[in-house]
Design a protein around this motif. Structure first.
Motif, PDB file in Angstrom:
ATOM      1  N   THR A   1       5.966  -9.683 -12.600  1.00 27.02           N
ATOM      2  CA  THR A   1       4.882  -9.212 -11.738  1.00 27.02           C
ATOM      3  C   THR A   1       3.769  -8.572 -12.559  1.00 27.02           C
ATOM      4  O   THR A   1       4.037  -7.815 -13.502  1.00 27.02           O
ATOM      5  CB  THR A   1       5.399  -8.169 -10.732  1.00 27.02           C
ATOM      6  OG1 THR A   1       6.510  -8.712 -10.011  1.00 27.02           O
ATOM      7  CG2 THR A   1       4.308  -7.785  -9.743  1.00 27.02           C
ATOM      8  N   LEU A   2       2.546  -8.879 -12.183  1.00 28.52           N
ATOM      9  CA  LEU A   2       1.362  -8.195 -12.679  1.00 28.52           C
ATOM     10  C   LEU A   2       0.715  -7.542 -11.462  1.00 28.52           C
ATOM     11  O   LEU A   2       0.675  -8.144 -10.388  1.00 28.52           O
ATOM     12  CB  LEU A   2       0.373  -9.179 -13.310  1.00 28.52           C
ATOM     13  CG  LEU A   2       0.960 -10.332 -14.135  1.00 28.52           C
ATOM     14  CD1 LEU A   2      -0.130 -11.348 -14.461  1.00 28.52           C
ATOM     15  CD2 LEU A   2       1.606  -9.798 -15.412  1.00 28.52           C
ATOM     16  N   PHE A   3       0.211  -6.321 -11.611  1.00 27.81           N
ATOM     17  CA  PHE A   3      -0.481  -5.755 -10.456  1.00 27.81           C
ATOM     18  C   PHE A   3      -1.616  -4.841 -10.881  1.00 27.81           C
ATOM     19  O   PHE A   3      -1.656  -4.326 -11.996  1.00 27.81           O
ATOM     20  CB  PHE A   3       0.488  -5.035  -9.501  1.00 27.81           C
ATOM     21  CG  PHE A   3       1.132  -3.772 -10.013  1.00 27.81           C
ATOM     22  CD1 PHE A   3       0.434  -2.569 -10.077  1.00 27.81           C
ATOM     23  CD2 PHE A   3       2.470  -3.772 -10.392  1.00 27.81           C
ATOM     24  CE1 PHE A   3       1.037  -1.404 -10.514  1.00 27.81           C
ATOM     25  CE2 PHE A   3       3.087  -2.612 -10.828  1.00 27.81           C
ATOM     26  CZ  PHE A   3       2.364  -1.425 -10.890  1.00 27.81           C
ATOM     27  N   ASN A   4      -2.550  -4.674  -9.957  1.00 29.93           N
ATOM     28  CA  ASN A   4      -3.691  -3.776 -10.108  1.00 29.93           C
ATOM     29  C   ASN A   4      -3.716  -2.899  -8.862  1.00 29.93           C
ATOM     30  O   ASN A   4      -3.938  -3.393  -7.760  1.00 29.93           O
ATOM     31  CB  ASN A   4      -4.985  -4.581 -10.246  1.00 29.93           C
ATOM     32  CG  ASN A   4      -6.173  -3.719 -10.644  1.00 29.93           C
ATOM     33  OD1 ASN A   4      -6.021  -2.579 -11.078  1.00 29.93           O
ATOM     34  ND2 ASN A   4      -7.374  -4.263 -10.499  1.00 29.93           N
ATOM     35  N   HIS A   5      -3.454  -1.616  -9.046  1.00 29.69           N
ATOM     36  CA  HIS A   5      -3.257  -0.704  -7.919  1.00 29.69           C
ATOM     37  C   HIS A   5      -4.416   0.276  -7.796  1.00 29.69           C
ATOM     38  O   HIS A   5      -4.832   0.897  -8.779  1.00 29.69           O
ATOM     39  CB  HIS A   5      -1.950   0.074  -8.113  1.00 29.69           C
ATOM     40  CG  HIS A   5      -1.717   1.121  -7.078  1.00 29.69           C
ATOM     41  ND1 HIS A   5      -1.454   0.829  -5.761  1.00 29.69           N
ATOM     42  CD2 HIS A   5      -1.711   2.491  -7.178  1.00 29.69           C
ATOM     43  CE1 HIS A   5      -1.286   1.958  -5.092  1.00 29.69           C
ATOM     44  NE2 HIS A   5      -1.449   2.969  -5.918  1.00 29.69           N
ATOM     45  N   THR A   6      -4.933   0.420  -6.576  1.00 28.88           N
ATOM     46  CA  THR A   6      -5.992   1.382  -6.303  1.00 28.88           C
ATOM     47  C   THR A   6      -5.390   2.739  -5.982  1.00 28.88           C
ATOM     48  O   THR A   6      -4.634   2.878  -5.014  1.00 28.88           O
ATOM     49  CB  THR A   6      -6.866   0.926  -5.123  1.00 28.88           C
ATOM     50  OG1 THR A   6      -7.454  -0.342  -5.423  1.00 28.88           O
ATOM     51  CG2 THR A   6      -7.978   1.930  -4.859  1.00 28.88           C
ATOM     52  N   VAL A   7      -5.725   3.732  -6.795  1.00 29.90           N
ATOM     53  CA  VAL A   7      -5.224   5.085  -6.562  1.00 29.90           C
ATOM     54  C   VAL A   7      -6.189   5.825  -5.645  1.00 29.90           C
ATOM     55  O   VAL A   7      -7.385   5.521  -5.592  1.00 29.90           O
ATOM     56  CB  VAL A   7      -5.062   5.853  -7.890  1.00 29.90           C
ATOM     57  CG1 VAL A   7      -4.031   5.174  -8.778  1.00 29.90           C
ATOM     58  CG2 VAL A   7      -6.397   5.956  -8.627  1.00 29.90           C
TER      59      VAL A   7
END
Length: 296
Positions: free
Chosen positions: A32-38
């Motif tokens: 898995t690759l992910f880009n998470h908005t904090v």
């Protein structure tokens, strides 16, 4: 590879060989690759812990590369150029350098790369990002920018410099994607969904942004089709019961799914929206079950 957004996170799933300059980066096999908005009030004290919490909450285990951003996912830009897909979020604020924002880039190739080529893809993406920013009168980047380069597939590219097949496609996608992502962040997105661009070779080659509103190709499969997933998240699935290889305008072969109606069928589209982790085989089985209900 497949991707979807859920709970302020872009997930890219598959069986990847990947390299990351982000938190807990390096080169390894990941699922898995992910880009998470904090959130706006997020503490910067433990970014690695935040990555672990996102992975745990999604139930995807430790084999991940994750990135963090303050940019809402509605400003995400997805760009597809043949076998290369690029995901970009970009935000730059007028603050001191330590708070200058973040530009995150995830690069995916459906054709395999040697480890050295994955690292070269990071170089090409970074170079193109800097080129795009300087052309827009900006600094060449921010202190927290990060890039993930990932691949699947049997064909191994030894090189990925800017004049190679993968490098040229990647460079063009980043040159288009970074300014678009910044524009969406700074001026406000026209809609609440991420933007999708595909490179078309018609009329000499150019980028086309797909929009579900007034689409000139509707219906491209059948009247009444659902277009929630106009560009299939499973592409290229290489399932010859659903699609086939076609000769491209350049003489090579590309995966064609023009005869596949799977994710355009209303019941299947609804199922995939409810269960975004569902694999392709599960959707095919669900489609068969639905057809059995219809046929007496």
């Amino acid at each position: 590879m497949r991707y979807y957004t859920k709970n302020s996170t872009l997930f890219v799933r598959g069986a990847f060989r990947a390299a990351s300059t982000g938190i807990d980066g390096g080169i390894r096999d990941v699922t898995t690759l992910f880009n998470h908005t904090v959130p706006a009030d997020w503490s910067h004290d433990s970014p690695k812990k935040e990555i672990e919490l996102v992975a745990a909450a999604a139930g995807i285990g430790p084999c991940v590369f994750g990135l963090l951003t303050a940019v809402p996912l509605r400003h995400l830009c997805v760009l597809q150029y043949d076998f290369v897909t690029v995901f970009v979020t970009a935000g730059i604020r007028e603050h001191p350098p330590q708070e200058a924002g973040t530009i995150n880039i995830i690069v995916y190739s459906s054709e395999g790369m040697e480890d050295s080529a994955l690292l070269e893809m990071i170089l090409v993406a970074t170079e193109a990002k800097a080129e795009a920013l300087i052309a827009a009168g900006r600094d060449s980047g921010t202190p927290t920018d990060a890039v993930i380069a990932a691949c699947e597939g049997e064909k191994l590219h030894r090189y990925a410099g800017r004049i190679t097949e993968p490098g040229q496609r990647l460079r063009e996608a980043v040159l288009k994607g970074v300014p678009e992502a910044l524009r969406r962040y700074e001026r406000g997105a026209e809609n609440e969904e991420p933007a999708f661009f595909i490179y078309s070779r018609l009329e000499g080659g150019h980028w086309v942004e797909w929009s579900p509103v007034n689409c000139p190709y509707y219906p491209c499969h059948f009247p009444g089709q659902r277009c929630d997933f106009c560009y299939c998240p499973f592409y290229p699935c290489k399932n010859e019961a659903l699609g086939d290889w076609s000769v491209s305008s350049s003489g090579g072969k590309v995966w064609s799914c023009s005869r596949c109606t799977l994710i355009h069928e209303p019941a299947v589209a609804d199922y995939l929206k409810r269960y975004p982790d569902a694999p392709l085989d599960e959707l095919v089985q669900y489609q068969k079950q639905q057809k059995k209900k219809i046929i007496p």
